[in-house]
Design an enzyme around this catalytic site. Structure first.
Site, PDB file in Angstrom:
ATOM      1  N   SER A 205       3.801  -2.664  10.163  1.00 44.80           N
ATOM      2  CA  SER A 205       5.265  -2.627  10.287  1.00 44.80           C
ATOM      3  C   SER A 205       5.944  -3.944   9.879  1.00 44.80           C
ATOM      4  O   SER A 205       6.905  -4.374  10.514  1.00 44.80           O
ATOM      5  CB  SER A 205       5.665  -2.205  11.708  1.00 44.80           C
ATOM      6  OG  SER A 205       5.116  -0.930  12.007  1.00 44.80           O
TER       7      SER A 205
ATOM      8  N   GLU B  44      -5.072  -5.634  10.461  1.00 48.95           N
ATOM      9  CA  GLU B  44      -4.070  -4.594  10.687  1.00 48.95           C
ATOM     10  C   GLU B  44      -4.358  -3.896  12.016  1.00 48.95           C
ATOM     11  O   GLU B  44      -5.182  -2.961  12.057  1.00 48.95           O
ATOM     12  CB  GLU B  44      -4.126  -3.557   9.565  1.00 48.95           C
ATOM     13  CG  GLU B  44      -3.833  -4.118   8.189  1.00 48.95           C
ATOM     14  CD  GLU B  44      -3.324  -3.028   7.256  1.00 48.95           C
ATOM     15  OE1 GLU B  44      -2.178  -3.128   6.829  1.00 48.95           O
ATOM     16  OE2 GLU B  44      -4.066  -2.080   6.994  1.00 48.95           O
TER      17      GLU B  44
ATOM     18  N   ASN C  51       0.859  -1.186   0.000  1.00 51.51           N
ATOM     19  CA  ASN C  51       0.000   0.000   0.000  1.00 51.51           C
ATOM     20  C   ASN C  51       0.897   1.238   0.000  1.00 51.51           C
ATOM     21  O   ASN C  51       1.511   1.554   1.009  1.00 51.51           O
ATOM     22  CB  ASN C  51      -0.887  -0.034   1.256  1.00 51.51           C
ATOM     23  CG  ASN C  51      -1.667   1.248   1.461  1.00 51.51           C
ATOM     24  OD1 ASN C  51      -1.772   2.069   0.556  1.00 51.51           O
ATOM     25  ND2 ASN C  51      -2.216   1.422   2.661  1.00 51.51           N
ATOM     26  N   TRP C  52       0.942   1.913  -1.140  1.00 53.21           N
ATOM     27  CA  TRP C  52       1.840   3.074  -1.258  1.00 53.21           C
ATOM     28  C   TRP C  52       1.289   4.301  -0.542  1.00 53.21           C
ATOM     29  O   TRP C  52       1.969   5.314  -0.446  1.00 53.21           O
ATOM     30  CB  TRP C  52       2.086   3.414  -2.730  1.00 53.21           C
ATOM     31  CG  TRP C  52       2.810   2.350  -3.511  1.00 53.21           C
ATOM     32  CD1 TRP C  52       3.287   1.148  -3.035  1.00 53.21           C
ATOM     33  CD2 TRP C  52       3.152   2.378  -4.906  1.00 53.21           C
ATOM     34  NE1 TRP C  52       3.890   0.439  -4.046  1.00 53.21           N
ATOM     35  CE2 TRP C  52       3.820   1.178  -5.208  1.00 53.21           C
ATOM     36  CE3 TRP C  52       2.938   3.304  -5.927  1.00 53.21           C
ATOM     37  CZ2 TRP C  52       4.287   0.873  -6.488  1.00 53.21           C
ATOM     38  CZ3 TRP C  52       3.403   3.005  -7.203  1.00 53.21           C
ATOM     39  CH2 TRP C  52       4.074   1.807  -7.487  1.00 53.21           C
ATOM     40  N   LYS C  53       0.020   4.249  -0.143  1.00 54.77           N
ATOM     41  CA  LYS C  53      -0.643   5.413   0.472  1.00 54.77           C
ATOM     42  C   LYS C  53      -0.489   6.633  -0.456  1.00 54.77           C
ATOM     43  O   LYS C  53      -0.414   6.458  -1.672  1.00 54.77           O
ATOM     44  CB  LYS C  53      -0.091   5.691   1.864  1.00 54.77           C
ATOM     45  CG  LYS C  53      -0.091   4.433   2.740  1.00 54.77           C
ATOM     46  CD  LYS C  53       0.106   4.727   4.189  1.00 54.77           C
ATOM     47  CE  LYS C  53       0.292   3.433   4.947  1.00 54.77           C
ATOM     48  NZ  LYS C  53       0.102   3.582   6.376  1.00 54.77           N
TER      49      LYS C  53
ATOM     50  N   GLY D  25       2.603   1.780  10.667  1.00 55.67           N
ATOM     51  CA  GLY D  25       3.502   2.926  10.534  1.00 55.67           C
ATOM     52  C   GLY D  25       4.196   3.320  11.823  1.00 55.67           C
ATOM     53  O   GLY D  25       4.779   4.393  11.918  1.00 55.67           O
TER      54      GLY D  25
ATOM     55  N   GLU E 229      -6.896   4.116   8.033  1.00 61.22           N
ATOM     56  CA  GLU E 229      -6.769   5.569   7.844  1.00 61.22           C
ATOM     57  C   GLU E 229      -8.056   6.137   7.250  1.00 61.22           C
ATOM     58  O   GLU E 229      -8.455   7.256   7.562  1.00 61.22           O
ATOM     59  CB  GLU E 229      -5.549   5.877   6.949  1.00 61.22           C
ATOM     60  CG  GLU E 229      -4.252   5.622   7.703  1.00 61.22           C
ATOM     61  CD  GLU E 229      -3.051   5.299   6.829  1.00 61.22           C
ATOM     62  OE1 GLU E 229      -3.087   5.532   5.611  1.00 61.22           O
ATOM     63  OE2 GLU E 229      -2.068   4.775   7.398  1.00 61.22           O
TER      64      GLU E 229
ATOM     65  N   GLY F 185       2.942  -1.224   4.233  1.00 60.95           N
ATOM     66  CA  GLY F 185       2.934   0.202   3.932  1.00 60.95           C
ATOM     67  C   GLY F 185       4.346   0.681   3.633  1.00 60.95           C
ATOM     68  O   GLY F 185       4.843   0.561   2.520  1.00 60.95           O
ATOM     69  N   GLY F 186       5.016   1.197   4.655  1.00 72.02           N
ATOM     70  CA  GLY F 186       6.333   1.823   4.505  1.00 72.02           C
ATOM     71  C   GLY F 186       7.322   1.002   3.690  1.00 72.02           C
ATOM     72  O   GLY F 186       8.008   1.534   2.805  1.00 72.02           O
TER      73      GLY F 186
ATOM     74  N   HIS G 207      -9.426   0.549   4.935  1.00 74.78           N
ATOM     75  CA  HIS G 207      -8.131   0.777   5.590  1.00 74.78           C
ATOM     76  C   HIS G 207      -8.363   1.665   6.817  1.00 74.78           C
ATOM     77  O   HIS G 207      -9.202   2.570   6.799  1.00 74.78           O
ATOM     78  CB  HIS G 207      -7.154   1.445   4.621  1.00 74.78           C
ATOM     79  CG  HIS G 207      -5.758   1.483   5.161  1.00 74.78           C
ATOM     80  ND1 HIS G 207      -5.345   2.447   6.050  1.00 74.78           N
ATOM     81  CD2 HIS G 207      -4.708   0.647   4.981  1.00 74.78           C
ATOM     82  CE1 HIS G 207      -4.075   2.215   6.387  1.00 74.78           C
ATOM     83  NE2 HIS G 207      -3.674   1.119   5.751  1.00 74.78           N
TER      84      HIS G 207
HETATM   85  C1  PEP Z   1      -0.540  -0.088   5.997  1.00 75.03           C
HETATM   86  O1  PEP Z   1      -0.520   1.063   5.603  1.00 75.03           O
HETATM   87  O2  PEP Z   1      -1.513  -0.801   5.699  1.00 75.03           O
HETATM   88  C2  PEP Z   1       0.584  -0.588   6.788  1.00 75.03           C
HETATM   89  C3  PEP Z   1       0.522  -1.790   7.285  1.00 75.03           C
HETATM   90  O3  PEP Z   1       1.650   0.263   6.964  1.00 75.03           O
HETATM   91  P1  PEP Z   1       3.107  -0.100   7.611  1.00 75.03           P
HETATM   92  O4  PEP Z   1       3.580  -1.352   6.953  1.00 75.03           O
HETATM   93  O5  PEP Z   1       3.955   1.086   7.276  1.00 75.03           O
HETATM   94  O6  PEP Z   1       2.891  -0.286   9.073  1.00 75.03           O
END
Ligand code: PEP
Length: 250
Positions: A212, A167, A9-11, A173, A97, A233-234, A95
C-alpha cells in the site's frame, strides 16, 4: 549510496493498449539522471509492448514470475532465458500471491531465484509475513526461513546481483501500510542477518518495502535508513499515481 528503486507490479491487469500507454507515460515522466530508478512488471503477454514503449529510455522492466527449469515439458511456463530474449532486466520471484496460491514453496522460490541469476536477470525476491504470523510473533522467523532457503541455494553471493522486497502480506492491497518504523525494523533485521555473512554485499543490497505504498506515504517510508525504494501494486496502475511516488522521493 544505494539508488532508490521504484518498481510497479501490474499483477493481472491491463491490455496491450494500456501497457503501451502506461509504460510510455512512465518512461517519459521521470528524469533518468536522478538518484531514483524505475521499473515496471507487466503481465507476460505485454512484455513486448513495454519493451517497445520503453526503448531508449531509462525505464527498466521485467516479468512477475519465472519458471525454475531451463526448457522442456513445462506447458504454460516461461523460462529465464525467454525473459532475457524479451529484453527483461529483472524478474519478481516469490511474490506472496504466488506463494499463497500457486505453489511457490520456499525451495521453489530459491530455484527460481537461482534460475534468474544464471540467465543474467536481476531477481527481485519478495518475502514477508502474514497477519497471523505477525500476531503470533513469528515475523523474524518467517523472514529468516524465506531467506535461508535462498541462501542454501546460492549462498550470500546470490544477493550481490539481486534486490529484496519486504512485503508484509497484511499490507498488500489492503490500504494498511506498515508504519515507517515497523518497516525499518524488519529491513534492519534483514540487513543485519545478511551482514553476518557478508557486510559488503548486505550493505549494497537494495531492500524495497511493499504494501500500500502511495505518493502520500512514500517519502517517509523511503527516508528510513534501510528502505531503498518500493514495490508498488495498486498505485502503479496509473502513470499519475506511480509518478507521484517518484516525485515524492526524487
Ligand atoms: C504488491 O502487489 O506487491 C503490492 C505491494 O501491492 P499494493 O501496493 O497494492 O499493496
Amino acid at each position: 549510496m544505494r539508488k532508490i528503486l521504484v518498481a510497479g507490479n501490474w499483477k493481472m491487469n491491463g491490455s496491450n493498449a494500456m501497457a503501451k500507454e502506461l509504460a510510455s507515460a512512465v518512461a517519459n515522466g521521470f528524469n533518468s539522471s536522478s538518484s531514483v530508478e524505475m521499473a515496471v512488471f507487466p503481465p507476460f503477454p505485454y512484455l513486448n509492448a513495454v519493451a517497445e514503449a520503453s526503448a531508449g529510455t531509462a525505464l527498466q522492466f521485467g516479468a512477475q514470475d519465472v519458471n525454475e527449469n531451463q526448457a522442456g515439458a513445462h506447458t504454460g511456463e516461461t523460462s529465464a532465458a525467454m525473459l532475457v530474449d524479451l529484453q527483461c532486466q529483472m524478474v519478481l520471484v516469490g511474490h506472496s500471491e504466488r506463494r499463497a496460491n500457486y505453489g511457490d514453496s520456499d525451495a521453489r522460490v530459491a530455484d527460481k531465484f537461482a534460475a534468474a541469476l544464471s540467465a543474467g536477470l536481476l531477481p527481485v525476491l519478495c518475502i514477508g509475513e502474514s497477519l497471523e504470523e505477525r500476531e503470533g510473533g513469528e515475523t523474524e522467523a518467517v523472514i529468516s526461513r524465506q531467506l535461508d532457503a535462498v541462501l542454501a541455494k546460492t549462498g550470500i553471493d546470490g544477493f550481490a546481483k539481486a534486490v529484496l522486497a519486504y512485503e508484509p502480506v497484511w499490507a498488500i492491497g489492503t490500504g494498511k501500510t506498515a508504519s515507517p518504523e515497523q518497516a525499518q525494523e524488519i529491513h534492519a533485521f534483514i540487513r543485519d542477518k545478511l551482514s553476518a555473512l557478508d557486510g559488503i554485499i548486505a550493505g549494497q543490497l537494495r531492500i524495497l518495502y511493499g504494501g500500500s505504498v502511495k505518493g502520500s506515504n512514500a517519502a517517509e517510508l523511503f527516508a528510513q535508513t534501510d528502505i531503498d525504494g518500493g514495490l508498488i501494486g495498486g498505485a502503479s496502475l496509473t502513470a499519475e499515481d506511480f509518478l507521484a511516488i517518484y516525485n515524492a522521493v526524487a
